[in-house]
Design a protein around this motif. Structure first.
Motif, short mmCIF file in Angstrom:
data_model
loop_
_atom_site.label_atom_id
_atom_site.label_comp_id
_atom_site.label_asym_id
_atom_site.label_seq_id
_atom_site.Cartn_x
_atom_site.Cartn_y
_atom_site.Cartn_z
N ASP A 29 0.82 -1.21 0.00
CA ASP A 29 0.00 0.00 0.00
C ASP A 29 0.85 1.26 0.00
N ASP A 30 0.61 2.14 -0.97
CA ASP A 30 1.26 3.44 -1.04
C ASP A 30 0.74 4.27 0.13
N VAL A 31 1.64 4.72 1.01
CA VAL A 31 1.19 5.43 2.21
C VAL A 31 0.56 6.78 1.91
N ARG A 32 0.78 7.33 0.74
CA ARG A 32 0.14 8.60 0.37
C ARG A 32 -1.37 8.42 0.27
N PHE A 33 -1.81 7.20 -0.01
CA PHE A 33 -3.23 6.91 -0.11
C PHE A 33 -3.74 6.18 1.13
N ALA A 34 -2.90 6.05 2.12
CA ALA A 34 -3.29 5.46 3.40
C ALA A 34 -3.26 6.60 4.43
N SER A 35 -2.50 6.43 5.47
CA SER A 35 -2.43 7.45 6.52
C SER A 35 -1.07 8.13 6.60
N GLY A 36 -0.33 8.12 5.50
CA GLY A 36 0.97 8.78 5.50
C GLY A 36 1.89 8.22 6.56
N LEU A 37 2.56 9.08 7.28
CA LEU A 37 3.48 8.64 8.32
C LEU A 37 2.77 7.98 9.49
N GLN A 38 1.47 8.14 9.58
CA GLN A 38 0.71 7.51 10.66
C GLN A 38 0.19 6.12 10.27
N THR A 39 0.59 5.62 9.11
CA THR A 39 0.20 4.29 8.67
C THR A 39 0.74 3.26 9.65
N PRO A 40 -0.11 2.39 10.18
CA PRO A 40 0.35 1.36 11.12
C PRO A 40 1.32 0.39 10.46
N THR A 41 2.28 -0.08 11.25
CA THR A 41 3.25 -1.06 10.77
C THR A 41 3.26 -2.24 11.74
N PRO A 42 2.25 -3.10 11.65
CA PRO A 42 2.18 -4.25 12.56
C PRO A 42 3.29 -5.27 12.29
N ALA A 43 3.36 -6.28 13.12
CA ALA A 43 4.38 -7.32 12.97
C ALA A 43 4.35 -7.88 11.56
N ASP A 44 5.52 -8.26 11.07
CA ASP A 44 5.70 -8.83 9.73
C ASP A 44 5.44 -7.85 8.59
N THR A 45 5.47 -6.56 8.91
CA THR A 45 5.31 -5.53 7.88
C THR A 45 6.59 -5.41 7.07
N LYS A 46 6.42 -5.15 5.79
CA LYS A 46 7.54 -4.87 4.89
C LYS A 46 7.37 -3.45 4.37
N VAL A 47 8.33 -2.59 4.66
CA VAL A 47 8.32 -1.21 4.19
C VAL A 47 9.28 -1.12 3.01
N SER A 48 8.83 -0.48 1.94
CA SER A 48 9.67 -0.27 0.76
C SER A 48 9.79 1.22 0.49
N ILE A 49 11.02 1.66 0.34
CA ILE A 49 11.29 3.06 -0.03
C ILE A 49 11.70 3.05 -1.49
N ILE A 50 10.97 3.80 -2.30
CA ILE A 50 11.23 3.78 -3.74
C ILE A 50 11.31 5.21 -4.25
N PRO A 51 12.47 5.60 -4.78
CA PRO A 51 12.57 6.95 -5.34
C PRO A 51 11.74 7.04 -6.62
N ALA A 52 11.08 8.17 -6.80
CA ALA A 52 10.30 8.38 -8.01
C ALA A 52 11.25 8.49 -9.19
N VAL A 53 10.82 7.97 -10.32
CA VAL A 53 11.62 8.02 -11.54
C VAL A 53 10.83 8.83 -12.56
N ALA A 54 11.51 9.79 -13.16
CA ALA A 54 10.87 10.62 -14.18
C ALA A 54 11.80 10.74 -15.37
N GLY A 55 11.25 11.15 -16.44
CA GLY A 55 12.09 11.36 -17.63
C GLY A 55 11.36 10.94 -18.88
#
Length: 95
Positions: free
Chosen positions: A67-93
């Motif tokens: 889930d993209d956190v921008r469409f969830a609760s942003g930084l307040q998005t819950p991260t329960p056990a076994d959560t996988k967080v992915s940081i992905i830089p935007a690509v443009a061009g």
């Protein structure tokens, strides 16, 4: 509790080349707690994810599980056990 974080290539200098790291957070953690713990374990990475106002940078996408956190609760998005967080830089061009 431990949360897994997928780090993009451009930020791996902070994690000594590691693509996948984990951080310890409280059981009721949010994404904000994960970013704080990530920055404590890997100093400097937090400033690359968050801007000067403490919000996720405009050209950085963060996912909690699939889930993209921008469409969830942003930084307040819950991260329960076994959560996988992915940081992905935007690509443009293009042509």
């Amino acid at each position: 509790m431990s949360v897994a974080v997928r780090v993009p290539t451009i930020l791996r200098t902070y994690t000594k080349g590691e693509a996948d790291v984990s951080v310890d957070v409280p059981d009721d953690a949010t994404l904000a707690d994960v970013v704080k713990a990530l920055d404590a374990a890997y100093p400097g990475i937090g400033a690359r994810v968050l801007d000067d106002t403490g919000e996720i940078r405009r050209f950085v996408n963060v996912y909690v599980n699939d889930d993209d956190v921008r469409f969830a609760s942003g930084l307040q998005t819950p991260t329960p056990a076994d959560t996988k967080v992915s940081i992905i830089p935007a690509v443009a061009g293009g042509c």
